[in-house]
Design a protein around this motif. Structure first.
Motif, PDB file in Angstrom:
ATOM      1  N   TYR A 192       0.794  -1.229   0.000  1.00 11.74           N
ATOM      2  CA  TYR A 192       0.000   0.000   0.000  1.00 11.74           C
ATOM      3  C   TYR A 192       0.828   1.281   0.000  1.00 11.74           C
ATOM      4  O   TYR A 192       0.353   2.316  -0.472  1.00 11.74           O
ATOM      5  N   LEU A 193       2.040   1.254   0.536  1.00 10.73           N
ATOM      6  CA  LEU A 193       2.832   2.471   0.650  1.00 10.73           C
ATOM      7  C   LEU A 193       3.616   2.730  -0.631  1.00 10.73           C
ATOM      8  O   LEU A 193       4.009   1.791  -1.334  1.00 10.73           O
ATOM      9  N   ASP A 194       3.878   4.020  -0.905  1.00  9.27           N
ATOM     10  CA  ASP A 194       4.709   4.342  -2.060  1.00  9.27           C
ATOM     11  C   ASP A 194       6.184   4.233  -1.665  1.00  9.27           C
ATOM     12  O   ASP A 194       6.541   3.973  -0.517  1.00  9.27           O
ATOM     13  N   ARG A 195       7.062   4.448  -2.643  1.00  8.13           N
ATOM     14  CA  ARG A 195       8.486   4.204  -2.442  1.00  8.13           C
ATOM     15  C   ARG A 195       9.083   5.123  -1.378  1.00  8.13           C
ATOM     16  O   ARG A 195       9.962   4.702  -0.616  1.00  8.13           O
ATOM     17  N   PRO A 224       3.526  -4.227  -8.090  1.00 15.59           N
ATOM     18  CA  PRO A 224       4.923  -4.347  -8.529  1.00 15.59           C
ATOM     19  C   PRO A 224       5.888  -4.169  -7.361  1.00 15.59           C
ATOM     20  O   PRO A 224       5.817  -3.184  -6.624  1.00 15.59           O
ATOM     21  N   PHE A 225       6.745  -5.148  -7.183  1.00 18.92           N
ATOM     22  CA  PHE A 225       7.743  -5.109  -6.115  1.00 18.92           C
ATOM     23  C   PHE A 225       9.098  -4.780  -6.719  1.00 18.92           C
ATOM     24  O   PHE A 225       9.596  -5.496  -7.589  1.00 18.92           O
ATOM     25  N   GLN A 226       9.688  -3.665  -6.232  1.00 15.77           N
ATOM     26  CA  GLN A 226      11.045  -3.304  -6.616  1.00 15.77           C
ATOM     27  C   GLN A 226      11.949  -3.440  -5.397  1.00 15.77           C
ATOM     28  O   GLN A 226      11.616  -4.177  -4.467  1.00 15.77           O
ATOM     29  N   ALA A 276      11.664   5.319   3.924  1.00 18.32           N
ATOM     30  CA  ALA A 276      11.703   5.883   5.277  1.00 18.32           C
ATOM     31  C   ALA A 276      11.550   4.787   6.327  1.00 18.32           C
ATOM     32  O   ALA A 276      12.249   4.772   7.349  1.00 18.32           O
ATOM     33  N   GLY A 277      10.640   3.844   6.081  1.00 21.23           N
ATOM     34  CA  GLY A 277      10.465   2.731   7.004  1.00 21.23           C
ATOM     35  C   GLY A 277      11.678   1.829   7.067  1.00 21.23           C
ATOM     36  O   GLY A 277      12.075   1.356   8.149  1.00 21.23           O
TER      37      GLY A 277
END
Length: 363
Positions: A37-40, A187-189, A45-46
């Motif tokens: 759900y979170l953007d890059r 999409p997982f980067q 940051a996490g």
């Protein structure tokens, strides 16, 4: 066997009824689902916060549990970060520098980088085992200056002022780079892939440190912190424990350095300086000395605050985007967590995780 099962069932039932169990379960599910759900920006940051939490746990074992002041934590982060780059990287030319690399498998290189940071701590441990207080702080401060000199001048290893690129981590056939992998139509980067690896590393690091603090070693470390001479009279090998916890703290810092390098994808010598060591001290003071939870909470506060201020600088009073005049987000964050350190010392001497501790309690 049946007696064991009978005794275990009530304990399990009581644990399941405790609200904290469900809070932990809900938090775990949330953290596992966040990459979907979170953007890059927020993922990075996490990841930075998780890496900082691992390093803060190690420093809390040293400073919070044992009472040994260390100003050189950034040095061991640099050893982990650059150790991984040299061990996993290939020899070649980058930005006009001829770089050396061993080309080892990245998973093995990460483990060896952590051990290398521990070995660096082991070389310093005889000093750490005999000094205490401000004397140890000044001695570890020298590590920062030595480290900065080496990082800027050993250009074949570090790339000099411009740093060097970080080889992507590859584990079990999965490469943690920007090559796109689609999972559940998401999409997982690199950031999404690293998230769960970093989460697992933080969980294992926290559980191990919690076991150390709650076991016999933790009681010995606390005894050394509270009264060194009395601990020695009771049979605690003070110098050995001090040296050992310094090595363990260095290994935690090395793991944090490896993770930071993988998140940033480039190591720069200037980052591993005095300011970074002071930030780690701020993390454990704000969160709470001597606890794993305090290290994690303090790391989240100190590392996420600049990201929040930068992201919402347009809507915050007195805070302006970098380069536009006014108070920059980075400066505002330093003021805020500097104020938080002062507030923690004055009003929450136990840190954010121990708000009820009496500030007038005698040690």
């Amino acid at each position: 066997m049946s007696e064991t099962t009978t005794a275990f069932a009530p304990a399990l039932t009581a644990r399941l009824r405790h609200p904290r169990t469900w809070i932990w379960a809900a938090g775990s599910v949330l953290l596992l689902a966040l990459p979907f759900y979170l953007d890059r920006f927020w993922l990075q940051a996490g990841l930075f916060a998780m890496a900082a939490a691992i390093g803060a746990i190690g420093l809390n074992l040293l400073t919070g549990a044992t009472g040994q002041l260390s100003m050189g934590h950034a040095f061991f982060l640099a050893v982990g970060a650059y150790g991984y780059c040299v061990l996993a990287g290939e020899s070649g030319t980058e930005n006009g520098h001829s770089l050396s690399g061993l080309g080892l498998p990245s998973g093995l290189a990460a483990v060896l980088a952590v051990l290398l940071a521990g070995a660096a701590g082991g070389l310093f441990s005889p000093i750490a085992g005999r000094l205490r207080g401000a004397y140890l702080g000044i001695a570890t401060l020298a590590l920062i200056f030595i480290g900065q000199h080496v990082l800027f001048n050993a250009s074949s290893l570090t790339g000099g002022y411009n740093g060097r690129s970080v080889p992507p981590l590859s584990l079990f056939g999965l490469t943690f780079d920007d090559t796109e992998v689609v999972v559940a139509a998401v999409p997982f980067q690199s950031s999404e892939k690293l998230w769960h690896a970093a989460l697992a590393a933080l969980l294992l690091s926290g559980l191990f440190a919690r076991g150390v603090l709650r076991g016999r070693p933790g009681r010995a470390l606390n005894a050394i912190r509270d009264h060194r001479i009395a601990a020695g009279v009771m049979g605690v090998p003070v110098a050995r424990y001090r040296a050992g916890v310094f090595v363990l703290s260095s290994m935690y810092a090395g793991l944090a350095g490896v993770l930071l390098a993988l998140v940033f994808q480039r190591t720069v010598p200037e980052y591993f300086g005095m300011v970074l060591s002071l930030e780690y001290l701020a993390m454990i003071v704000i969160g709470g000395l001597g606890t794993v939870a305090g290290a994690v909470v303090g790391a989240a506060f100190v590392s996420l605050l600049p990201a929040l201020l930068t992201h919402y600088s347009d809507s915050l009073p007195l805070v302006a985007a970098p380069g536009t005049g006014g108070l920059a987000p980075g400066e505002a964050s330093r003021y805020l967590y500097g104020a938080a350190v002062v507030a923690a010392v004055l009003f929450l001497p136990g840190g954010l995780t121990r708000p009820t501790k009496n500030s007038g309690e005698k040690k």
